[in-house]
Design an enzyme around this catalytic site. Structure first.
Site, short mmCIF file in Angstrom:
data_model
loop_
_atom_site.label_atom_id
_atom_site.label_comp_id
_atom_site.label_asym_id
_atom_site.label_seq_id
_atom_site.Cartn_x
_atom_site.Cartn_y
_atom_site.Cartn_z
N LYS A 1 65.12 -52.22 10.34
CA LYS A 1 64.84 -50.77 10.36
C LYS A 1 65.34 -50.18 9.06
O LYS A 1 66.51 -50.39 8.68
CB LYS A 1 65.55 -50.13 11.55
CG LYS A 1 65.53 -48.62 11.52
CD LYS A 1 65.11 -48.05 12.85
CE LYS A 1 65.06 -46.55 12.83
NZ LYS A 1 66.36 -45.92 12.66
N ASN B 1 58.32 -44.12 12.50
CA ASN B 1 59.41 -43.37 13.15
C ASN B 1 59.68 -42.09 12.37
O ASN B 1 59.51 -42.04 11.16
CB ASN B 1 60.67 -44.28 13.18
CG ASN B 1 61.94 -43.52 13.51
OD1 ASN B 1 62.90 -43.51 12.73
ND2 ASN B 1 61.99 -42.88 14.66
N ASP C 1 60.47 -37.71 13.61
CA ASP C 1 59.95 -36.39 13.97
C ASP C 1 58.84 -36.39 15.01
O ASP C 1 58.02 -35.47 15.03
CB ASP C 1 59.45 -35.64 12.72
CG ASP C 1 60.57 -35.41 11.70
OD1 ASP C 1 61.73 -35.66 12.05
OD2 ASP C 1 60.26 -34.97 10.58
N CYS D 1 71.38 -46.47 8.06
CA CYS D 1 72.45 -45.53 8.40
C CYS D 1 72.96 -44.81 7.14
O CYS D 1 73.31 -45.45 6.15
CB CYS D 1 73.59 -46.27 9.08
SG CYS D 1 74.89 -45.13 9.60
N GLY E 1 63.22 -41.54 18.61
CA GLY E 1 64.66 -41.39 18.79
C GLY E 1 64.98 -40.08 19.48
O GLY E 1 64.96 -39.98 20.71
N ARG E 2 65.23 -39.04 18.67
CA ARG E 2 65.67 -37.76 19.24
C ARG E 2 64.69 -37.19 20.25
O ARG E 2 65.09 -36.58 21.24
CB ARG E 2 65.93 -36.76 18.10
CG ARG E 2 67.15 -37.14 17.28
CD ARG E 2 67.20 -36.38 15.98
NE ARG E 2 66.03 -36.67 15.14
CZ ARG E 2 65.78 -36.11 13.98
NH1 ARG E 2 66.61 -35.21 13.52
NH2 ARG E 2 64.72 -36.44 13.29
#
Ligand SMILES: Cc1cc2nc3c(=O)[nH]c(=O)nc-3n(C[C@H](O)[C@H](O)[C@H](O)COP(=O)(O)O)c2cc1C
Length: 306
Positions: free
Chosen positions: A124, A184, A186, A85, A208-209
């Site tokens: 992660k 992970n 893109d 994060c 994710g996105r």
């Protein structure tokens, strides 16, 4: 994903499926105090048709272990440690991507969690804090802690989400590690997924996105390997949005509901060029009732869907 990956999103994604497991948005572990009261809010009451992991973020060795233990008691099937994060409020407290400044300390935090629970622990991470000078050390320190696998988002904290994810670092980490590596960053479509697998040799993918923009991406990737055609229909999208909407807590104010829907639709309206053109009309819509926002969005989605 913090702020997005809440219960509404998880239930909506569960109705679509296609993925093997999921991780809840992170829970902050304080540097002092008692974790029990915090963990109480973190009850695993979802009957998820897929393994659902908890993610914890903090920097206190004992409290990270205690929190993992509390969450294990509440039914989590896996604990993931957040070393990525980039938020300044988080890194200022030595947590998230701050752990990447000191591989030895990262190792101690992860080890403390691993030794506190029986369920699998994973980690992660980003590729570094300000730069990638400690990349190899961090990857190896993470493995040495006893975690079962690592998910790598190959951007530094300083990168934020700006420059493209450096997939070459996923390939490098893969060559260093004995434990599995999840790539992970893109992946927005099937082609990206195949490219990442091919160019990095990573063992699995985390999206994710890309899954908020296109909740059907997992089925589409699977379909490539199975050879069984998968073409999401508009009705599938409608059902997904219906589940999301029906899970929004009733006691939420209309304004918050509208903003929440706008956030989700803001991603869905990135699915293709035609929808991107209409995206700002969703984000700037002056609706006070979330149903009005849906009435505005659905015809646009129907017209321009895939
Ligand atoms: C809104 C948002 C919230 C996120 N929250 C988390 C989080 O709680 N835990 C985490 O490990 N990563 C979090 N991430 C990072 C993503 O998991 C992922 O590593 C990153 O977005 C790159 O992958 P992608 O291109 O597939 O999205 C978040 C990203 C975004 C955009």
């Amino acid at each position: 994903m913090e702020g997005v990956g809440d219960r509404c999103f998880r239930r909506a994604m569960a109705s679509v499926g296609g993925f093997d497991e999921a991780v809840r948005d992170f829970i902050r572990v304080p540097r002092n105090g008692h974790v029990k009261s915090l963990a109480c809010e973190y009850i695993f009451d979802e009957i998820a048709p897929f393994p659902l992991a908890a993610q914890i973020m903090g920097s206190d060795l004992d409290l990270m272990g205690d929190m993992a233990c509390e969450i294990e008691k509440r039914g989590a099937l896996r604990i993931d440690i957040n070393c990525g994060c980039p938020s300044n409020t988080v890194t200022g407290r030595g947590a998230g991507s701050s752990l990447l400044k000191d591989p030895q300390f990262l190792n101690e935090v992860a080890r403390s969690v691993v030794q506190s629970v029986r369920i699998p622990v994973t980690l992660k991470m980003r590729s570094g804090y300000e730069d990638i000078s400690l990349f190899r050390e961090n990857v190896l320190a993470a493995e040495e802690s006893g975690v079962q696998y690592i998910t790598l988002h190959p951007r530094t904290k300083l990168d934020g989400y700006g420059p493209p994810a450096r997939w070459d670092l996923i390939a490098e980490a893969k060559s260093l590690l004995k434990i599995p590596l999840v790539g992970n960053g893109d992946i927005l479509n099937v082609e990206d997924a195949l490219n990442m697998l091919k160019t990095t040799q990573c063992d699995a993918l985390m999206i994710g996105r890309g899954s908020i923009i296109n909740p059907f991406i997992f089925h589409q990737i699977r379909s490539h390997f199975s050879g069984i055609e998968y073409r999401p229909q508009f009705e599938d999208l409608l059902n997904y949005l219906h589940v999301y909407f029906s899970e929004i807590p009733l006691d939420m104010s209309s304004r918050v509901k509208v903003n929440k829907l706008k956030q989700l639709l803001g991603f869905v309206f990135k699915t293709n060029a035609a929808l991107i053109e209409k995206r700002s009309s969703i984000l700037t819509a002056q609706c006070t009732d979330p149903r009005d926002l849906l009435d505005h969005a659905l015809p646009l989605l129907k017209e321009n869907w895939l």
